[in-house]
Design an enzyme around this catalytic site. Structure first.
Site, PDB file in Angstrom:
ATOM      1  N   GLU A 163      43.448  56.352  38.001  1.00  0.00           N
ATOM      2  CA  GLU A 163      42.243  56.720  37.388  1.00  0.00           C
ATOM      3  C   GLU A 163      41.634  55.240  37.187  1.00  0.00           C
ATOM      4  O   GLU A 163      42.125  54.575  36.256  1.00  0.00           O
ATOM      5  CB  GLU A 163      42.505  57.334  36.286  1.00  0.00           C
ATOM      6  CG  GLU A 163      41.210  58.104  35.776  1.00  0.00           C
ATOM      7  CD  GLU A 163      40.119  57.298  34.736  1.00  0.00           C
ATOM      8  OE1 GLU A 163      39.450  56.641  35.355  1.00  0.00           O
ATOM      9  OE2 GLU A 163      40.382  57.303  33.580  1.00  0.00           O
ATOM     10  N   GLU A 183      31.493  46.824  37.554  1.00  0.00           N
ATOM     11  CA  GLU A 183      31.573  47.444  36.276  1.00  0.00           C
ATOM     12  C   GLU A 183      31.884  46.299  35.067  1.00  0.00           C
ATOM     13  O   GLU A 183      32.321  45.473  35.453  1.00  0.00           O
ATOM     14  CB  GLU A 183      33.206  48.128  36.370  1.00  0.00           C
ATOM     15  CG  GLU A 183      33.401  48.896  35.012  1.00  0.00           C
ATOM     16  CD  GLU A 183      34.873  49.707  35.143  1.00  0.00           C
ATOM     17  OE1 GLU A 183      35.636  49.139  35.600  1.00  0.00           O
ATOM     18  OE2 GLU A 183      34.669  50.869  34.602  1.00  0.00           O
ATOM     19  N   LYS A 232      53.892  52.475  29.563  1.00  0.00           N
ATOM     20  CA  LYS A 232      53.465  51.077  29.171  1.00  0.00           C
ATOM     21  C   LYS A 232      52.334  51.117  28.640  1.00  0.00           C
ATOM     22  O   LYS A 232      51.251  51.278  29.502  1.00  0.00           O
ATOM     23  CB  LYS A 232      53.789  49.847  30.215  1.00  0.00           C
ATOM     24  CG  LYS A 232      53.550  48.437  29.693  1.00  0.00           C
ATOM     25  CD  LYS A 232      53.333  47.529  30.619  1.00  0.00           C
ATOM     26  CE  LYS A 232      51.761  47.523  31.003  1.00  0.00           C
ATOM     27  NZ  LYS A 232      51.109  46.948  29.715  1.00  0.00           N
ATOM     28  N   CYS A 240      35.446  53.962  31.233  1.00  0.00           N
ATOM     29  CA  CYS A 240      35.389  53.961  32.498  1.00  0.00           C
ATOM     30  C   CYS A 240      34.307  54.833  33.056  1.00  0.00           C
ATOM     31  O   CYS A 240      33.750  54.568  34.184  1.00  0.00           O
ATOM     32  CB  CYS A 240      36.700  54.291  32.984  1.00  0.00           C
ATOM     33  SG  CYS A 240      37.496  55.862  32.199  1.00  0.00           S
TER      34      CYS A 240
HETATM   35  P1  NAI Z   1      43.916  46.127  33.938  1.00  0.00           P
HETATM   36  O1  NAI Z   1      43.950  46.958  34.964  1.00  0.00           O
HETATM   37  O2  NAI Z   1      44.615  44.658  34.086  1.00  0.00           O
HETATM   38  O3  NAI Z   1      44.964  46.663  32.877  1.00  0.00           O
HETATM   39  C1  NAI Z   1      45.402  48.159  32.765  1.00  0.00           C
HETATM   40  C2  NAI Z   1      46.861  48.345  32.410  1.00  0.00           C
HETATM   41  O4  NAI Z   1      47.417  47.819  33.518  1.00  0.00           O
HETATM   42  C3  NAI Z   1      47.310  47.360  31.223  1.00  0.00           C
HETATM   43  O5  NAI Z   1      48.341  48.076  30.670  1.00  0.00           O
HETATM   44  C4  NAI Z   1      48.128  46.176  32.227  1.00  0.00           C
HETATM   45  O6  NAI Z   1      48.967  45.608  31.282  1.00  0.00           O
HETATM   46  C5  NAI Z   1      48.600  47.053  33.176  1.00  0.00           C
HETATM   47  N1  NAI Z   1      48.720  46.012  34.507  1.00  0.00           N
HETATM   48  C6  NAI Z   1      48.077  44.762  34.741  1.00  0.00           C
HETATM   49  N2  NAI Z   1      48.335  44.464  35.899  1.00  0.00           N
HETATM   50  C7  NAI Z   1      49.224  45.176  36.356  1.00  0.00           C
HETATM   51  C8  NAI Z   1      50.073  45.058  37.551  1.00  0.00           C
HETATM   52  N3  NAI Z   1      49.889  44.240  38.473  1.00  0.00           N
HETATM   53  N4  NAI Z   1      50.988  46.134  37.805  1.00  0.00           N
HETATM   54  C9  NAI Z   1      51.036  47.231  36.741  1.00  0.00           C
HETATM   55  N5  NAI Z   1      50.202  47.198  35.752  1.00  0.00           N
HETATM   56  C10 NAI Z   1      49.461  46.216  35.577  1.00  0.00           C
HETATM   57  O7  NAI Z   1      42.400  45.775  33.178  1.00  0.00           O
HETATM   58  P2  NAI Z   1      42.239  44.661  32.233  1.00  0.00           P
HETATM   59  O8  NAI Z   1      42.429  43.344  32.782  1.00  0.00           O
HETATM   60  O9  NAI Z   1      42.589  44.949  31.031  1.00  0.00           O
HETATM   61  O10 NAI Z   1      40.639  44.777  32.260  1.00  0.00           O
HETATM   62  C11 NAI Z   1      39.906  44.373  33.284  1.00  0.00           C
HETATM   63  C12 NAI Z   1      38.641  45.196  33.811  1.00  0.00           C
HETATM   64  O11 NAI Z   1      39.372  46.567  34.312  1.00  0.00           O
HETATM   65  C13 NAI Z   1      37.821  45.682  32.776  1.00  0.00           C
HETATM   66  O12 NAI Z   1      36.868  44.819  32.301  1.00  0.00           O
HETATM   67  C14 NAI Z   1      37.239  46.882  33.072  1.00  0.00           C
HETATM   68  O13 NAI Z   1      36.283  46.584  34.251  1.00  0.00           O
HETATM   69  C15 NAI Z   1      38.286  47.663  34.070  1.00  0.00           C
HETATM   70  N6  NAI Z   1      39.294  48.468  33.164  1.00  0.00           N
HETATM   71  C16 NAI Z   1      39.002  49.822  33.417  1.00  0.00           C
HETATM   72  C17 NAI Z   1      39.822  50.756  32.759  1.00  0.00           C
HETATM   73  C18 NAI Z   1      39.422  52.418  33.139  1.00  0.00           C
HETATM   74  O14 NAI Z   1      39.599  53.166  32.131  1.00  0.00           O
HETATM   75  N7  NAI Z   1      39.225  52.786  34.237  1.00  0.00           N
HETATM   76  C19 NAI Z   1      40.372  50.613  31.625  1.00  0.00           C
HETATM   77  C20 NAI Z   1      40.809  49.047  31.467  1.00  0.00           C
HETATM   78  C21 NAI Z   1      40.116  48.290  32.325  1.00  0.00           C
END
Ligand code: NAI
Length: 799
Positions: A257, A388, A183, A291
């Site tokens: 990650e 972050e 996804k 990240c």
């Molecule tokens: P997120 O963690 O919500 O989204 C990442 C992925 O997880 C997306 O595909 C989303 O649809 C999915 N997702 C969201 N909730 C889920 C759940 N309960 N179960 C399974 N999948 C789920 O990140 P978001 O809201 O886009 O960004 C928020 C913050 O997260 C950012 O500001 C940043 O600090 C951090 N982040 C870190 C990343 C990294 O590479 N370590 C990447 C993206 C965000």
């Protein structure tokens, strides 16, 4: 003179979108399909706000159909020769290269990142990842004998490197023989859908790769689907934690990650101009939505003002603008919600008293843009230093000594990456070895390669992507899944571990546990063993330990929360063990073997009362052998040096995890204890162990051996008591870095669920019986691999 606009031609990418009438379904079982319910959502260009296409919203039904397709495809995919699998991965790499421009443009319009980055960094790395893993598919049989794929894998990726994260997930999964349901993030689904088309073009068997689009709810449906064998997630720590909890009661393997707050450390002897260029990449790559972004600048006090001046001068030359313009340095923020998040955190930073500086440069009038931002006067505990931000915001702090630099660098819950700048190789490598992070770049930053693992320590998650260690995340020993669950196969409890193999040494089940005349003395009272000392339990209570016939064998302390805390503290103080030489650790283990061997008669008599004479004698013999084996491993389980396609080497070091809680299996009280604890101490970890509930008295015997074997106090601590109670304290303790818990399914599930707090690594037997009498199942690399985390230190090499 100023730059003229140099826009990338996007016509072909839009023509491709038009072929789909700008409306995309899911990619399931090799074909496009409309969503079952939920309709479509829009994905838009953050640099203009314009809608690009409609994307299917995935429901639980869609996820279910995709998982079924992946399950159905698994057998056929695994039946292919490894060479055939390698050919598919190779073909995917070639297709990515052939369509690299279209993919770069799609990535840029969907995500907002400058075209220079998607063209020169993201997409070439995607191709490299598939090439590298085509190689792993080819070599899998030789390099991972006895291992098999996990099965159907659910993969959830974020929006910051959409296609690259897809490659990091799909390439190793396929190479290892898994099938996939992936996804993509809701903000950036386009390149995943373009990749689906490439899968069709290379004739990938239907169902091997399935792409279901949607938001967090779709991701959640994938996480909880009962027919998934492994979840791989990249995203926020918060969602990672939720996934840890949601998968605790299942046998799903998990890799996470997560976020980071990576230090960028500049010592006074660094080449400051290079460090400034490093910072441009470190924090402003992809608008800081990375990240591993070097978001905390730690400067030695003596050069701080000079560095800040140089940095500010450079910041005024950064060009924020349309991402498709080839001269743009900083593009658009991915979505309004992310922009608001950045603005909110910056405002909090100002309120907390930090000084905010932004260059006087223009921003486009339309779209989601944010200026490169520098904070000075940042307090190490402030929100700017700890949280972050995931935006183009740098928080600068100063230090005086190298020790202080390391302390500041490690003053975070995260541990994903670090960048260290110094012209002294000694200083740089010393700092790199002491910073707790999965990747450390020396005089460089944000370098990636498919052969070098990437992943975090602590709340940055666990598991690696890339390299041999990344592939391991998609494999497991072939025998493991077949081992019966405790209490469901052969009889559970003492000595039931022969279920795994015909070669088991265990044959004592039918034997009477104790013979007349063999009775051991009964008034044995052992103590806890903490920090190298025998101590009384906090509770003041003891519990009885009886033989199979009900004979009282002795008493052990009823350890409680406070005892575990004391033991964790003692383990924390003994971490020096990790820097003793491997040779010295081997010497201690050999000495332990010698002393155990000397006491074996006495120990055997006591152990026989619980497990029978034959098993006791077998346990003793194999325990000495196991000590020899791990003494042998101590200086042989070593890292490797990668040669990535840069003028660098990357040193992949096997580092101990830190303080590890160990809940020992009930059966094989002596051999089981040593089989769990030895791989950990061999690799430099310190342990708080809860001995077998069937025969906790073993602690008394063991500490006598430890006390005479030069094992430093605090390296092995033992707390007897009720395993479930003690395990809970270990799982919830923030200073316990990992938990090994071998017991029944309920114990394992609770360990996983409760560990979500600090996201410690949890390794369990999944409630299965493990035959510790067999070297194949009870010892060796599988254990050592879990005892370490790989740190990659990138070092410039050559001119
Ligand atoms: P997120 O963690 O919500 O989204 C990442 C992925 O997880 C997306 O595909 C989303 O649809 C999915 N997702 C969201 N909730 C889920 C759940 N309960 N179960 C399974 N999948 C789920 O990140 P978001 O809201 O886009 O960004 C928020 C913050 O997260 C950012 O500001 C940043 O600090 C951090 N982040 C870190 C990343 C990294 O590479 N370590 C990447 C993206 C965000």
């Amino acid at each position: 003179m100023d730059y003229g606009a140099a826009p990338e031609d996007s016509a072909l990418a839009f023509a491709w979108l038009d072929q789909f009438q700008r409306r995309f379904g899911h990619f399931i079982n090799g074909a496009w399909c409309a969503p079952a319910q939920g309709g479509y959502f829009a994905t838009s260009d953050p640099s203009t706000g314009d809608k690009i296409a409609d994307i299917a919203g995935g429901s639980a039904t869609d996820v279910d159909v995709a998982v079924k397709a992946a399950r159905a495809a698994l057998k056929g995919w695994q039946a292919l020769t490894l060479h055939a699998r390698a050919r598919f991965l190779y073909a995917l790499a070639r297709q990515v290269q052939k369509h690299s421009r279209r993919l770069s443009v799609l990535e840029t319009i969907d995500n907002g990142k400058p075209i220079r980055e998607s063209r020169d960094i993201d997409i070439p790395l995607v191709a490299r990842h598939f090439y590298h893993h085509a190689g792993w598919a080819q070599l899998l049989g030789q390099e991972f004998p006895g291992y098999q794929a996990c099965g159907v894998v659910g993969q959830i990726i974020p929006w910051n490197f959409p296609l690259l994260m897809l490659a990091w997930k799909i390439a190793p999964a396929l190479a290892a023989g898994n099938t996939v349901v992936l996804k993509p993030a809701e903000f950036t689904p386009l390149t995943a859908l373009a990749f689906a088309e490439l899968c069709m073009e290379v004739g990938l068997p239907p169902g091997v790769v399935n792409i279901v689009t949607g938001d967090g709810a779709t991701g959640e449906a994938l996480v909880v689907h009962p027919d998934i064998d492994k979840i791989a997630f990249t995203g926020s720590t918060e969602v990672g934690r939720a996934i840890r909890r949601a998968t605790a009661d299942s046998h799903k393997k998990l890799s996470l990650e997560l976020g980071g707050k990576s230090p960028f450390v500049v010592f006074e002897d660094a080449d400051l101009d290079s460090a400034v260029e490093g910072l441009v990449d470190g924090i402003w790559l992809n608008q800081g939505q990375v990240c591993c972004a070097g978001s905390r600048l730690l400067m030695q006090e003596s050069i701080a003002s000079q560095l800040i001046r140089k940095l500010q001068a450079r910041m005024t030359t950064l060009r924020v603008g349309p991402p498709l313009d080839k001269t743009t340095d900083i593009g658009a923020i991915v979505a309004r919600v992310q922009l608001e998040r950045i603005e909110g955190l910056v405002a909090r930073g100002v309120t907390e008293g930090a000084s905010c500086w932004q260059p006087d440069i223009p921003l486009p009038s339309r779209g989601l843009y944010y200026k490169p931002t520098l904070f000075t006067n940042v307090h190490p505990t402030s929100v700017l230093a700890q949280q972050e931000i995931f935006g183009p915001v740098l928080a600068a702090m100063t230090f005086r000594t190298p020790a202080e630099a390391v302390e500041l660098a490690n003053n975070t819950a995260y541990g994903l990456a670090a960048s260290v700048w110094s012209e002294s190789v000694n200083l740089a490598l010393q700092a790199a070895s002491r910073i707790k992070a999965g990747v450390v770049w020396v005089n460089s930053t944000n370098l990636f390669d498919a052969a070098s693992g990437f992943g975090g320590y602590r709340e940055s998650g666990f598991g690696r992507e890339g390299g041999r260690e990344g592939l391991r995340e998609y494999l497991e020993p072939a025998w493991f899944r077949k081992a019966p669950l405790l209490g469901r196969g052969a009889a559970a409890g003492a000595g039931a571990d022969d279920a795994n193999s015909a070669e088991s040494g265990l044959d004592s089940l039918a034997e009477p546990a104790i013979h007349p005349g063999d009775e051991p003395t009964i008034d044995r009272t052992v103590k806890l063993y903490i920090g190298g000392k025998q101590v009384r339990p906090d509770s003041g209570y003891s519990i009885e330990c009886r033989s199979g016939e009900g004979l009282l064998l002795g008493e052990v302390p009823l350890g409680n929360r406070k005892d575990i805390r004391n033991a964790v503290e003692a383990a924390g103080k003994a971490q020096q063990w990790s820097s003793t030489t491997a040779h010295n650790r081997a010497q201690v283990l050999y000495y332990l073997a010698e002393n155990l061997s000397q006491r074996s008669q006495e120990l055997m008599t006591r152990l026989a009362a619980v497990v029978g004479k034959r098993q006791a004698s077998r346990e003793l013999k194999l325990s000495v052998e196991r000590l020899f084996a791990y003494a042998a491993w101590a200086d042989k389980y070593e890292g490797v040096v990668h040669s990535p396609p840069h003028r660098m080497v990357s040193l992949a070091m096997n580092e101990p995890i830190g303080t590890v809680g160990v809940v020992c299996p009930e059966s094989a009280p002596l051999l089981g204890f040593l089989s769990m604890v030895l791989p950990l101490v061999t690799t430099g970890n310190c342990v708080v162990a809860v001995p077998s509930a069937a025969y906790p008295l073993i602690a008394g015997d063991l500490y006598q051996v430890l006390e005479t074997s030069d094992m430093p106090g605090g390296v092995i601590n033992m707390v007897t008591g009720r395993p479930m109670e003690l395990m809970k304290v270990l799982a919830e303790h923030d200073d316990v870095d990992a938990l090994w818990c071998f017991g029944d399914e309920a114990l394992c599930a609770t360990a996983k669920r409760l560990s979500a707090g600090n996201l410690k690594q949890v390794w369990t037997n999944e409630g299965r019986q493990i035959d510790f009498f067999s070297e194949r199942y009870g010892a060796g690399r599988w254990y050592l691999d879990h005892a370490c985390q790989v740190k990659n230190i990138w070092v410039p090499y050559g001119e």
